[in-house]
Scaffold this active site. Structure first.
Site, PDB file in Angstrom:
ATOM      1  CG  ASP A  13      20.531 -16.403  -2.935  1.00 39.02           C
ATOM      2  OD1 ASP A  13      19.916 -16.061  -1.908  1.00 39.02           O
ATOM      3  OD2 ASP A  13      21.381 -15.673  -3.480  1.00 39.02           O
TER       4      ASP A  13
ATOM      5  N   GLY B  73      24.426 -22.306  -2.728  1.00 43.97           N
ATOM      6  CA  GLY B  73      23.535 -21.337  -2.126  1.00 43.97           C
ATOM      7  C   GLY B  73      23.941 -19.921  -2.496  1.00 43.97           C
ATOM      8  CG  HIS B  74      23.538 -15.326  -0.673  1.00 47.10           C
ATOM      9  ND1 HIS B  74      22.836 -14.609  -1.608  1.00 47.10           N
ATOM     10  CD2 HIS B  74      24.243 -14.420   0.058  1.00 47.10           C
ATOM     11  CE1 HIS B  74      23.080 -13.317  -1.444  1.00 47.10           C
ATOM     12  NE2 HIS B  74      23.942 -13.174  -0.453  1.00 47.10           N
ATOM     13  CG  PHE B  75      28.121 -16.540   0.840  1.00 44.92           C
ATOM     14  CD1 PHE B  75      28.895 -15.404   0.680  1.00 44.92           C
ATOM     15  CD2 PHE B  75      27.080 -16.501   1.755  1.00 44.92           C
ATOM     16  CE1 PHE B  75      28.643 -14.249   1.408  1.00 44.92           C
ATOM     17  CE2 PHE B  75      26.817 -15.355   2.492  1.00 44.92           C
ATOM     18  CZ  PHE B  75      27.603 -14.224   2.319  1.00 44.92           C
TER      19      PHE B  75
END
Length: 291
Positions: free
Chosen positions: A241, A268-270
């Site tokens: 992220d 990552g973030h998602f």
């Protein structure tokens, strides 16, 4: 041959809350315990569509609203886009649906929205799932700190914010820190860009971006709620992220020492977009342990 599992029936509905037509999706029995799923930026309840399918065998009622300024929710002229107001509407949404008790799944923007509600109505929350949702200063990356330092009155800052609403800015949020970006469907940012392009949406998102720094002042209250709540907590975090670092995931252990924390290294973030098969069993098992 093994029979395929039937997917749950997902219903798409709206309800009016303080002049806002809140769109939401739900699945599961109407009388089942509730998991309230709160999405992030720049997404909508669509973010949880695959997870809702994957959790179809779980005896929970899954409910995912779109905030004002997101997805299919319709907001009246003059609505003030702040995190306080988003929390007001989501809190009113739970009242409108008669949700007296629910577990929370919070992600990104959903974290300041959901934790505001939890601090206001602590008796309602039965459990907490956090996925890349920050509530600790040590979880803020340098990029996040720089983002939060931007002030609207300084020339050039608004243009920097609005760059996040482009295809390049949106793909950056999905793809950064991901080992295999081929696992991320382009449908995600295509739909996000559609909603970002609706009349007034970019202005609403810019207002929220400049208000994001207001969340820091609430961190102590949210942490105090977590200490007092003594509820089950699951933290799942994509390590790549660019905004919220794994230190923010581990920080939850300070106030919820029995929390279950999982750092997903290649995500990552998602994180749900690339590691749904890894994360779904963690959530399903966690839900079975809730009161």
């Amino acid at each position: 041959m093994t029979a395929r599992r039937a997917l749950p029936t997902v219903r798409h509905r709206t309800v009016e809350v303080d002049g806002v037509r809140v769109a939401y999706r739900e699945s599961g029995p109407a009388d089942a315990p509730v998991l309230l799923l709160l999405h992030g930026f720049p997404t909508s309840s669509h973010q949880f569509a695959r997870l809702m399918d994957a959790l179809g065998d779980t005896p929970f009622r899954l409910i995912a609203p779109d905030y004002p300024g997101f997805g299919r929710t319709q907001t009246p002229q003059g609505f003030t886009y702040t995190f306080d107001r988003l929390a007001d509407i989501v809190e009113g949404f739970t009242d409108a649906l008669g949700l007296d008790r629910f577990a929370l799944y919070v992600f990104d923007f959903g974290t300041p929205v959901g934790l505001r509600i939890a601090a206001r109505r602590p008796q309602r929350v039965t459990g907490l799932i956090v996925q890349n949702g920050n509530a600790y200063e040590e979880g803020l990356s340098e990029a996040a700190r720089e983002f939060m330092s931007l002030r609207r009155e300084i020339p050039g800052n608004e243009a920097r914010i609005r760059a996040l609403f482009t295809e390049e800015g949106t793909r950056f949020q999905y793809e950064t820190g991901v080992a295999d970006t081929a696992l991320i469907s382009p449908d995600n940012w295509t739909l996000d860009l559609h909603y970002l392009g609706l009349p007034g949406r970019a202005d609403a998102q810019a207002d929220l971006a400049f208000d994001y720094a207001s969340n820091l002042a609430h961190y102590p209250a949210w942490q105090a709620w977590l200490r007092a709540a003594d509820i089950p907590v699951l933290v799942v975090w994509g390590a790549g992220d660019p905004f919220f670092t794994p230190a923010g995931a581990k920080a939850y252990l300070r106030d919820a020492p029995d929390a279950e924390v999982h750092i997903v290294e290649d995500a990552g973030h998602f994180a749900l977009e690339t590691h749904l098969p890894t994360i779904t069993p963690l959530i399903a098992t966690f839900l079975t342990q809730l009161p």
